[in-house]
Design an enzyme around this catalytic site. Structure first.
Site, PDB file in Angstrom:
ATOM      1  N   GLU A 127      -6.844   8.744  30.667  1.00  0.00           N
ATOM      2  CA  GLU A 127      -6.302   8.849  32.009  1.00  0.00           C
ATOM      3  C   GLU A 127      -5.179   7.838  32.193  1.00  0.00           C
ATOM      4  O   GLU A 127      -5.034   6.913  31.386  1.00  0.00           O
ATOM      5  CB  GLU A 127      -7.403   8.608  33.045  1.00  0.00           C
ATOM      6  CG  GLU A 127      -8.524   9.626  32.976  1.00  0.00           C
ATOM      7  CD  GLU A 127      -9.579   9.462  34.049  1.00  0.00           C
ATOM      8  OE1 GLU A 127     -10.518  10.264  34.079  1.00  0.00           O
ATOM      9  OE2 GLU A 127      -9.447   8.515  34.873  1.00  0.00           O
ATOM     10  N   GLY A 241     -13.239  11.726  14.654  1.00  0.00           N
ATOM     11  CA  GLY A 241     -11.814  11.967  14.801  1.00  0.00           C
ATOM     12  C   GLY A 241     -10.960  10.926  14.117  1.00  0.00           C
ATOM     13  O   GLY A 241      -9.837  11.210  13.685  1.00  0.00           O
ATOM     14  N   GLY A 339      20.883   3.985   4.949  1.00  0.00           N
ATOM     15  CA  GLY A 339      21.406   4.648   6.135  1.00  0.00           C
ATOM     16  C   GLY A 339      20.952   6.089   6.260  1.00  0.00           C
ATOM     17  O   GLY A 339      20.777   6.604   7.377  1.00  0.00           O
ATOM     18  N   GLU A 362      -6.759   7.486  19.656  1.00  0.00           N
ATOM     19  CA  GLU A 362      -8.132   7.532  19.126  1.00  0.00           C
ATOM     20  C   GLU A 362      -8.625   6.132  18.746  1.00  0.00           C
ATOM     21  O   GLU A 362      -9.336   5.954  17.755  1.00  0.00           O
ATOM     22  CB  GLU A 362      -8.253   8.527  17.975  1.00  0.00           C
ATOM     23  CG  GLU A 362      -7.966   9.941  18.426  1.00  0.00           C
ATOM     24  CD  GLU A 362      -8.484  11.019  17.525  1.00  0.00           C
ATOM     25  OE1 GLU A 362      -9.488  10.791  16.829  1.00  0.00           O
ATOM     26  OE2 GLU A 362      -7.879  12.103  17.512  1.00  0.00           O
ATOM     27  N   GLY A 363      -8.213   5.165  19.551  1.00  0.00           N
ATOM     28  CA  GLY A 363      -8.612   3.776  19.336  1.00  0.00           C
ATOM     29  C   GLY A 363      -7.506   2.998  18.655  1.00  0.00           C
ATOM     30  O   GLY A 363      -7.169   3.256  17.498  1.00  0.00           O
ATOM     31  N   SER A 365      -5.357  -0.076  16.820  1.00  0.00           N
ATOM     32  CA  SER A 365      -5.737  -0.927  15.680  1.00  0.00           C
ATOM     33  C   SER A 365      -6.577  -2.116  16.142  1.00  0.00           C
ATOM     34  O   SER A 365      -7.512  -2.540  15.451  1.00  0.00           O
ATOM     35  CB  SER A 365      -4.485  -1.413  14.944  1.00  0.00           C
ATOM     36  OG  SER A 365      -3.836  -0.341  14.291  1.00  0.00           O
TER      37      SER A 365
END
Length: 382
Positions: A127, A241, A339, A362-363, A365
Site C-alpha cells: 500500500e 516468492g 559507452g 518482495e522484501g 535486502s
C-alpha cells in the site's frame, strides 16, 4: 550448469531457453521502450505449461518440481524480467496460494484458467503507506451480511492492470498481523478502479498498477483461508516468492555474462580484443562467480521445498545474494561495454535497470538481512 539435473529437467530448461531466444529476447528492447510487453506472450507461456508448473495436474496445472520451475524462471529472467514477473506473480504468488489454501470451488474456478493463461493473477499486499511493514496495511474488509465490503488502495502491484483476479489482503480485525484476511477479488468487480504506473526505472514492459477499492463487495466464499490468517498466508507465499525472484536474478546475471563475454571477444582496443585485458577478465570472472553462487543458492531452496523441509531462511539468503549479485553483474557488464552499455542497442543497460528493483520488492535486502539474523540469533530486530 547441469549439476544433477534429470533428463526431464534438462529438457524443460532447453525448451525454456529456445522459447526465450525465439519469442522474448528479440522483442525485449521494444517492449521496454513502449512500456508494455505483447499480451500474446501470456497465451504462449500457458501453451508451454510454464504458467502451471508445480500446480497438480488434477487442478489444471502441469505439475513438475520447484527446481524445474526455477530453471524456467532463470531463462525468462535472461530474456526479459518483465515476462519473468508475469509468471512469478500469477503462478508463484497467486495460483500457488490458491492450490495450497483454496477451497475445492476456488481451485476449480481459478486454477485451470490461471495455469492455461486464460487469466492472470496479481498479489495485492503493498500500500502507499505500507511496504516492508506489511502488518500495518490499512485496506479494510467489513462484514455486510454474508458478504465483505473492501475499501482501500494497493500500489506497485505487478500485473495490476492486466490481472483477472487479485489476491487482496485486508484488515478484518484489530491492528497487527492477526487482523488481516486474504480475499480473491475479480478485477471486474464494481467499485474496483485500476491505474497503470508509468515512468519506472526498470521492468518497464511489466504492467505495474495501483488498485483502488471503494466498497467492493465479495462473498465470504471469496475469502482465501481462515479469517485473520491472511498475514501468515502472505508471509509464507512471499518466502517462496523470494526463490522466484532469486531465480530470475540468476537469469539476469547469466545474460550479463553471455553478453559481456561475446562483446569482449569482438571489441578491439589497443590492438587486441578487450577480452585480452586483465581488468576486463577480472570483471568477467566476478560476474561468472556471482552467477554460479546465486544459482546454487536458488537450487538449494528448490531442493528443500521439494523435500518438504523448512526453507524460509534459505530463501532469504538466496534472494539477498542473487538480487545484489545481479546488480553487480549488470554494473560490471555495462563497464565492459563502455559507452555502448549506456544505450539500449545492447541489453546490459536494461539488465541493470531491471536488476535494481529486485533488491526492493518482495522484501528489501535490508529486510532479508534482518530475517536471516533473526533465524540465526533467535532475536528479532524489527
Amino acid at each position: 550448469m547441469d549439476l544433477g539435473l534429470s533428463a526431464e529437467q534438462a529438457a524443460v530448461r532447453r525448451l525454456a531457453a529456445e522459447f526465450v531466444d525465439r519469442e522474448v529476447r528479440p522483442h525485449a528492447a521494444e517492449w521496454d521502450r513502449r512500456e508494455s510487453v505483447d499480451p500474446a506472450i501470456v497465451g504462449l507461456l500457458g501453451d508451454l505449461g510454464f504458467l502451471g508448473l508445480t500446480i497438480p495436474e488434477s487442478d489444471g496445472g502441469s505439475g513438475g518440481d520447484h527446481l524445474t520451475y526455477c530453471l524456467v524462471l532463470e531463462e525468462l529472467g535472461r530474456g526479459d524480467s518483465a515476462v519473468r514477473g508475469i509468471v512469478s506473480v500469477s503462478l508463484g504468488l497467486v495460483a500457488a496460494s490458491i492450490a495450497r489454501h483454496g477451497s475445492a470451488e476456488q481451485r476449480a474456478h481459478w486454477l485451470p484458467r490461471l495455469c492455461s493463461g486464460a487469466a492472470l493473477g496479481c498479489f495485492a499486499l503493498t500500500e502507499p503507506d505500507s511496504g516492508s511493514d506489511a502488518a500495518a496495511l490499512a485496506t479494510r474488509a467489513v462484514r455486510d451480511g454474508g458478504d465483505w465490503l473492501l475499501t482501500g488502495t494497493k500500489t506497485f502491484i505487478t500485473n495490476g492492470t492486466t490481472a483477472d483476479v487479485a489476491l487482496v489482503f485486508a484488515r478484518t480485525g484489530g491492528p497487527g498481523h492477526r487482523g488481516i484476511t486474504a480475499f480473491l477479488v475479480p478485477t471486474d468487480s464494481p467499485g474496483l478502479a485500476r491505474r497503470e504506473i508509468h515512468g519506472k526505472l526498470g521492468l518497464r514492459g511489466q504492467a505495474t498498477g495501483e488498485l483502488r477499492f471503494d466498497g467492493v463487495r465479495v462473498p465470504d466464499s471469496a475469502r482465501l483461508g481462515e479469517e485473520g490468517g491472511g498475514f501468515r498466508l502472505a508471509m509464507a507465499t512471499l518466502a517462496k516468492g523470494r526463490m522466484s525472484v532469486a531465480a530470475g536474478c540468476v537469469g539476469i546475471a547469466q545474460g550479463c555474462l553471455d553478453a559481456a563475454v561475446a562483446y569482449a571477444a569482438q571489441r578491439t582496443q589497443f590492438g587486441k580484443p578487450i577480452a585480452g585485458h586483465q581488468l576486463v577478465q577480472q570483471m568477467i570472472a566476478a560476474i561468472a562467480v556471482d552467477t554460479a553462487a546465486a544459482r546454487l543458492l536458488v537450487w538449494q531452496v528448490a531442493d528443500l521445498l521439494d523435500r518438504g523441509e523448512p526453507y524460509a531462511t534459505e530463501a532469504s539468503m538466496a534472494k539477498l545474494f542473487a538480487s545484489e549479485a545481479a546488480v553487480r553483474a549488470a554494473n560490471n557488464a555495462v563497464q565492459i561495454f563502455g559507452g555502448y552499455g549506456y544505450i539500449d542497442e545492447y541489453p546490459v543497460g536494461r539488465y541493470l535497470r531491471d536488476a535494481r528493483v529486485t533488491t526492493l520488492y518482495e522484501g528489501t535486502s535490508q529486510i532479508q538481512q534482518l530475517l536471516i539474523g533473526r533465524a540465526l540469533t533467535g532475536v528479532s530486530a524489527f
